[in-house]
Design a protein around this motif. Structure first.
Motif, PDB file in Angstrom:
ATOM      1  N   ASP A  11      -7.268   9.003  -6.963  1.00 30.87           N
ATOM      2  CA  ASP A  11      -6.286   8.073  -7.537  1.00 30.87           C
ATOM      3  C   ASP A  11      -5.688   7.172  -6.451  1.00 30.87           C
ATOM      4  OD1 ASP A  11      -6.733   9.128 -10.012  1.00 30.87           O
ATOM      5  OD2 ASP A  11      -4.981  10.465  -9.998  1.00 30.87           O
ATOM      6  N   ILE A  12      -5.465   7.756  -5.270  1.00 31.00           N
ATOM      7  CA  ILE A  12      -4.938   6.936  -4.157  1.00 31.00           C
ATOM      8  C   ILE A  12      -5.948   5.854  -3.787  1.00 31.00           C
ATOM      9  CG2 ILE A  12      -4.339   6.966  -1.713  1.00 31.00           C
ATOM     10  CD1 ILE A  12      -3.123   9.734  -2.155  1.00 31.00           C
ATOM     11  N   LEU A  13      -7.239   6.227  -3.671  1.00 30.78           N
ATOM     12  CA  LEU A  13      -8.274   5.243  -3.348  1.00 30.78           C
ATOM     13  C   LEU A  13      -8.331   4.156  -4.424  1.00 30.78           C
ATOM     14  CD1 LEU A  13     -11.152   7.567  -2.062  1.00 30.78           C
ATOM     15  CD2 LEU A  13      -9.666   6.099  -0.695  1.00 30.78           C
ATOM     16  N   LYS A  29     -14.875   7.270   7.332  1.00 26.83           N
ATOM     17  CA  LYS A  29     -14.907   5.865   7.765  1.00 26.83           C
ATOM     18  C   LYS A  29     -16.324   5.314   7.788  1.00 26.83           C
ATOM     19  CE  LYS A  29     -10.896   3.982   8.844  1.00 26.83           C
ATOM     20  NZ  LYS A  29     -10.470   2.668   8.318  1.00 26.83           N
ATOM     21  N   LYS A  30     -17.318   6.190   7.981  1.00 26.06           N
ATOM     22  CA  LYS A  30     -18.695   5.715   8.041  1.00 26.06           C
ATOM     23  C   LYS A  30     -19.150   5.172   6.689  1.00 26.06           C
ATOM     24  CE  LYS A  30     -20.065   8.787  11.806  1.00 26.06           C
ATOM     25  NZ  LYS A  30     -20.315   7.686  12.747  1.00 26.06           N
ATOM     26  N   GLU A  31     -18.560   5.697   5.601  1.00 33.32           N
ATOM     27  CA  GLU A  31     -18.924   5.217   4.268  1.00 33.32           C
ATOM     28  C   GLU A  31     -17.856   4.275   3.705  1.00 33.32           C
ATOM     29  OE1 GLU A  31     -19.919   8.436   1.681  1.00 33.32           O
ATOM     30  OE2 GLU A  31     -20.887   9.593   3.284  1.00 33.32           O
ATOM     31  N   ARG A  32     -16.618   4.518   4.069  1.00 31.33           N
ATOM     32  CA  ARG A  32     -15.463   3.736   3.595  1.00 31.33           C
ATOM     33  C   ARG A  32     -15.224   3.923   2.092  1.00 31.33           C
ATOM     34  NH1 ARG A  32     -15.648  -2.024   6.979  1.00 31.33           N
ATOM     35  NH2 ARG A  32     -15.549  -1.068   9.043  1.00 31.33           N
ATOM     36  N   ASN A  33     -13.968   3.790   1.720  1.00 28.40           N
ATOM     37  CA  ASN A  33     -13.518   3.915   0.333  1.00 28.40           C
ATOM     38  C   ASN A  33     -13.958   5.257  -0.264  1.00 28.40           C
ATOM     39  OD1 ASN A  33     -12.088   3.006  -1.897  1.00 28.40           O
ATOM     40  ND2 ASN A  33     -13.894   2.108  -2.850  1.00 28.40           N
ATOM     41  N   TYR A  35      -8.438  -7.594  -1.153  1.00 26.52           N
ATOM     42  CA  TYR A  35      -9.079  -6.379  -1.657  1.00 26.52           C
ATOM     43  C   TYR A  35      -9.084  -5.365  -0.521  1.00 26.52           C
ATOM     44  CZ  TYR A  35     -10.605  -9.298  -5.538  1.00 26.52           C
ATOM     45  OH  TYR A  35     -10.642 -10.142  -6.617  1.00 26.52           O
ATOM     46  N   MET A  36      -8.272  -4.332  -0.667  1.00 25.91           N
ATOM     47  CA  MET A  36      -8.151  -3.316   0.367  1.00 25.91           C
ATOM     48  C   MET A  36      -8.869  -2.043  -0.068  1.00 25.91           C
ATOM     49  SD  MET A  36      -6.301  -4.736   2.708  1.00 25.91           S
ATOM     50  CE  MET A  36      -5.880  -3.271   3.659  1.00 25.91           C
ATOM     51  N   THR A  37      -9.420  -1.334   0.880  1.00 31.18           N
ATOM     52  CA  THR A  37      -9.952   0.002   0.632  1.00 31.18           C
ATOM     53  C   THR A  37      -9.421   0.925   1.727  1.00 31.18           C
ATOM     54  OG1 THR A  37     -11.953  -0.442   1.924  1.00 31.18           O
ATOM     55  CG2 THR A  37     -12.061  -0.868  -0.450  1.00 31.18           C
ATOM     56  N   ALA A  38      -9.612   2.229   1.518  1.00 29.87           N
ATOM     57  CA  ALA A  38      -9.127   3.200   2.489  1.00 29.87           C
ATOM     58  C   ALA A  38     -10.140   4.322   2.635  1.00 29.87           C
ATOM     59  CB  ALA A  38      -7.771   3.769   2.060  1.00 29.87           C
ATOM     60  N   SER A  39     -10.041   5.049   3.738  1.00 34.30           N
ATOM     61  CA  SER A  39     -10.841   6.245   3.971  1.00 34.30           C
ATOM     62  C   SER A  39      -9.872   7.414   4.117  1.00 34.30           C
ATOM     63  CB  SER A  39     -11.693   6.091   5.241  1.00 34.30           C
ATOM     64  OG  SER A  39     -12.579   5.004   5.108  1.00 34.30           O
ATOM     65  N   VAL A  64       0.838  -1.201   0.000  1.00 34.86           N
ATOM     66  CA  VAL A  64       0.000   0.000   0.000  1.00 34.86           C
ATOM     67  C   VAL A  64       0.872   1.250   0.000  1.00 34.86           C
ATOM     68  CG1 VAL A  64      -1.633   1.342   1.384  1.00 34.86           C
ATOM     69  CG2 VAL A  64      -1.980  -1.115   1.082  1.00 34.86           C
ATOM     70  N   ALA A  65       1.954   1.259   0.801  1.00 39.36           N
ATOM     71  CA  ALA A  65       2.836   2.425   0.856  1.00 39.36           C
ATOM     72  C   ALA A  65       3.432   2.711  -0.525  1.00 39.36           C
ATOM     73  CB  ALA A  65       3.941   2.183   1.882  1.00 39.36           C
ATOM     74  N   LYS A  66       3.834   1.665  -1.232  1.00 37.14           N
ATOM     75  CA  LYS A  66       4.417   1.860  -2.564  1.00 37.14           C
ATOM     76  C   LYS A  66       3.392   2.467  -3.529  1.00 37.14           C
ATOM     77  CE  LYS A  66       7.866  -1.851  -2.222  1.00 37.14           C
ATOM     78  NZ  LYS A  66       8.290  -3.175  -2.741  1.00 37.14           N
ATOM     79  N   ARG A  67       2.136   2.009  -3.419  1.00 31.98           N
ATOM     80  CA  ARG A  67       1.103   2.529  -4.318  1.00 31.98           C
ATOM     81  C   ARG A  67       0.816   4.001  -4.020  1.00 31.98           C
ATOM     82  NH1 ARG A  67      -3.328  -2.429  -4.954  1.00 31.98           N
ATOM     83  NH2 ARG A  67      -1.820  -3.993  -5.659  1.00 31.98           N
TER      84      ARG A  67
END
Length: 830
Positions: free
Chosen positions: A502-504, A552-556, A519-523, A461-464
């Motif tokens: 783009d990060i998401l 975080k309540k919606e995520r991604n 499958y990872m997602t982020a907020s 994830v850090a590399k992306r």
């Protein structure tokens, strides 16, 4: 006070001396401790042996006395049955029995009026063993070694006639507690063994008994002195029958030695012993209780031995050990001083000189020792340490400003960078945007997998993130699964939003690790400033963190900070910090929504739903605190509490007379990741005393998102345990029927969204009907949630749904109200 200065050699000698002294002390203490316990155990066995020299004869005497009473009763009973009653013969038999048993004080028999031979009227006062009514009550007693015959006295007295009243009432063998009895003007303390005589109908007609003189028992017990102690005899009613330490306590209650001494715990059918303080505070004594079984009763012989009497061998060995140890330590100390001075002192001076030189800044100073021993090894190590000192200083400086896993700058580097940036006077050319990036569900994945795989995910994830940000800003790792992207001088806000998107997008791309796809997602929370300095750098982090919590309540997704968001994390933080205390204070409670059988209209169970009555916020919705509980891991103890409380409620309803209802409990995905989840559920159900099939666990499709093989294995184990399984909220998420055939389910719960506009929507009715038909073909029971109107219930009945729950029948209610609703439905049914 003047301090004493010691050289290094003196300190070393002193330290070694203390080490030798400590070693010797430990060895000697261990030896003395073993000797102490061995000597104590040996004395205990010796005390038991000496005590048994009296206990065995005493037990034999009591058994012989019981056998005599049994024999007399059988003989007299046989004479009565054969019609050969003869008073003179009975008296002679009693005299013979007394002459043959020197341990006895007296032998007697006592008959109810006209119960012996029916001739009481013609035997009035014609013999000394009859009373004035002719009642047969002979008492054969030994007085000064002369056997005398007289009549029994005071037997009908309520206070002095226990030897008569007790066997008459119990109609069973009686061991009478110690009492005083007057014989020819002499008051004698005694105890009696009495056996009632019953006729064929079981009625009491008389008795036969023997008396034991307590004076003789006291005389014998006073001679028992195990290891200089003494012995007592205690009855089943805790009365002293004999006391070798204080004869005045005979016939008095047992004297407790200390507040924590529990006499009843010392009783039993085997030997028990305990050490307690002496009554006069002079030391410790050993109490040993030997049970003496007398028919259906148990007396106890207690031996009391001063502990100091048991340790004579130990004290002698203690003196010898101290003397030998002192001599050995004296000579070892002399040898140690000589060796230290000769071998160690010179090299210690070299070490002192080298360390002093390094301390003064001479980093090139070397320690030269050529002794081919530990000192040479120390010198080599010291020189190597000096060589690595500069390298270590550079490494420490790097580690203090960088994350060791990803190599990204850390939180400290962020503040250091902005301090340097803020000190420059260069004007800003655009916006300063800070993106606070937090991975969704990473804790869940990290706890499920091994931490090495979690680290590899973070690295990917850090590399992306670095690849997306590129030269448009700097990326920092703040710790855990949190990253910071600082976009400096962004010309337009939409450019920052595009980078965030783009990060998401980059994070959400599948990650392949060890033949597994993640499958990872982020907020992302975003904060913007026009100026950049030390104070605004902290505000940027704080504001973007708040925005991230909202995202975080919606995520991604990405949210831009606004002042209205300040109250959201504050409440969440308050709820998070008060969760554990709320559980301790009983602020959580369970409501129960009835589940109705459509075919019968009766209540067959309920769904347990948690509520939180917060002292500040009032009734908090589960939609607010359940996500926080899952994020913090509090969902584990909270889930166990819910299951435990539901099981207790089932038990309580059964005690109130309700039938065996079932209760369904919701299970979180995080709970299923616990290795001991099956054991925990089994333990809670077992401790509650209910049957496993009375609990239904409601799961959702989300539990199969991570490690579905592990989840399926747990479900099969729960099914074997007997617990019912239900798939909740069907109709949301993927809602695929194809995978249901592989899951050991019992019930399919249709989400309340099925009920939305179903009355007017014919297509939705057909979908509803098809789901029920397929579920029934899979042997699944179907429950529809969210039923609120009569028309909805009519459609449910029409399509043969098994059960319903919803506000049409009842909202979730407290347990007492649930019982009232159940009773109302029960009365309406009949």
């Amino acid at each position: 006070m003047r301090k004493i200065k010691l050289s290094i050699a003196q300190k070393l000698i002193f330290s070694l001396g203390m080490l030798v002294l400590l070693s010797f002390s430990i060895l000697v203490s261990t030896h003395l401790m073993k000797l102490y316990h061995a000597n104590l155990r040996k004395s205990e066995l010796l005390a038991q042996s000496q005590a048994m020299e009296y206990i065995y004869p005493f037990s034999q005497m009591m058994n012989q006395s019981i056998a005599l009473v049994d024999k007399l009763e059988a003989t007299i009973q046989q004479m009565v049955e054969d019609g050969k009653q003869d008073r003179e013969t009975i008296v002679q038999m009693l005299q013979q029995a007394l002459n043959e048993n020197n341990q006895l004080l007296a032998v007697y028999t006592l008959w109810e009026p006209n119960a012996f031979d029916g001739k009481d009227a013609i035997n009035r006062n014609n013999h000394i063993y009859n009373d004035h009514t002719g009642r047969f009550i002979p008492y054969v007693v030994r007085e000064n070694d002369i056997v005398k015959v007289m009549a029994i006295e005071h037997y009908e007295d309520p206070e002095r006639g226990d030897f008569y009243h007790i066997p008459k009432q119990t109609k069973a063998f009686s061991l009478i507690e110690p009492y005083s009895y007057m014989v020819n003007g002499n008051l004698i303390t005694m105890t009696s063994l009495v056996l009632p005589i019953l006729d064929e109908a079981g009625r009491y007609i008389g008795m036969v008994g023997v008396d034991l003189s307590l004076q003789s028992v006291q005389k014998e017990i006073a001679a028992v002195r195990p290891l200089g102690g003494y012995a007592n005899i205690i009855t089943s009613e805790n009365i002293y029958l004999a006391n070798g330490g204080n004869p005045e306590l005979v016939m008095h209650p047992y004297q407790v030695w200390s507040d924590d001494f529990d006499l009843e715990s010392m009783k039993g059918t085997t030997l028990n012993y305990r050490y307690t303080p002496d009554d006069n505070g002079s030391g410790i004594v050993l109490h040993m209780f030997y049970p003496v079984v007398i028919k259906d009763s148990v007396w106890y012989v207690e031996t009391v031995i001063p502990k100091k009497n048991m340790l004579s061998d130990y004290y002698r060995s203690l003196k010898e050990s101290i003397f030998i140890t002192s001599i050995a330590l004296f000579f070892m100390t002399i040898m140690m001083v000589l060796l230290v001075r000769k071998i160690i002192l010179v090299n210690i001076h070299k070490v002192v000189q080298a360390t002093s030189a390094v301390a003064q800044g001479n980093a090139d100073h070397k320690l030269i020792i050529q002794t081919n021993d530990e000192f040479q090894f120390l010198a080599n190590h010291f020189n190597h340490m000096i060589d690595q000192r500069k390298e270590a200083e550079e490494l420490i400086k790097y580690q203090s400003t960088h994350d060791l896993l990803t190599g990204l700058p850390n939180r400290y580097a962020y503040h250091q960078y902005l301090n340097e940036k803020g000190s420059k006077d260069a004007p800003a050319q655009g916006h300063h945007v800070l993106l606070f990036i937090d991975l969704d569900r990473f804790k869940t994945i990290n706890d499920t997998m091994d931490h090495a795989m979690g680290d590899e995910l973070l690295l990917q994830v850090a590399k992306r993130i670095e690849r997306v940000v590129g030269d448009k800003g700097k990326v920092f790792r703040f710790g855990g699964d949190e990253f910071i992207a600082l976009l400096e001088e962004a010309a337009q806000m939409h450019q920052a939003m595009l980078i965030a998107e783009d990060i998401l997008s980059a994070i959400s791309e599948p990650i392949m690790l060890k033949d597994r796809i993640f499958y990872m997602t982020a907020s992302i929370g975003m904060s913007v400033r026009h100026e950049l300095n030390h104070s605004t750098s902290n505000e940027l982090v704080k504001e973007s963190d708040i925005a991230m919590y909202v995202a975080k309540k919606e995520r991604n997704t990405c949210k831009i900070y606004s002042p209205s968001m300040n109250d959201v994390p504050k409440k969440e933080l308050m709820l998070e910090n008060s969760m554990f205390k709320a559980l301790e204070l009983g602020q959580f409670m369970l409501y129960y929504q009835p589940k109705i059988d459509v075919s019968t209209g009766s209540i067959y169970g309920a769904e347990a739903l948690i509520r939180w009555m917060h002292p500040d916020y009032g009734m908090v919705s589960p939609l607010e605190f359940i996500p926080i509980a899952e994020k913090t891991g509090f969902i584990i103890p909270l889930g166990e509490w819910v299951l435990h409380k539901a099981c207790q409620q089932i038990n309580e309803w059964e005690r109130m007379g309700l039938p065996k209802l079932s209760v369904s409990v919701n299970m979180s995905m995080i709970q299923f990741q616990q290795k001991q989840i099956v054991h925990t559920i089994e333990r809670i159900i077992s401790n509650s005393g209910i049957r496993p099939e009375q609990i239904e666990l409601e799961i959702t499709e989300s539990i199969f998102m991570d490690n579905p093989e592990h989840t399926l294995k747990i479900l099969h184990e729960l099914n074997q345990l007997g617990v019912k399984l239900s798939l909740d909220d069907f109709g949301t998420g993927y809602s695929s029927l194809s995978y249901l055939q592989n899951i050991p389910l019992h019930t399919l719960k249709l989400d309340k969204s099925f009920m939305n506009d179903i009355v007017r929507d014919f297509k939705k009715q057909m979908i509803f009907k098809s789901v029920i038909v397929i579920a029934h073909n899979l042997n699944l029971k179907v429950v529809t949630e969210g039923v609120e109107t009569e028309d909805e219930l009519r459609i449910i009945r029409q399509h043969k749904c098994d059960a319903v729950q919803g506000y049409y029948y009842s909202p979730p209610v407290p347990a007492p109200r649930f019982v009232q609703i159940y009773m109302e439905y029960d009365r309406e049914k009949y």
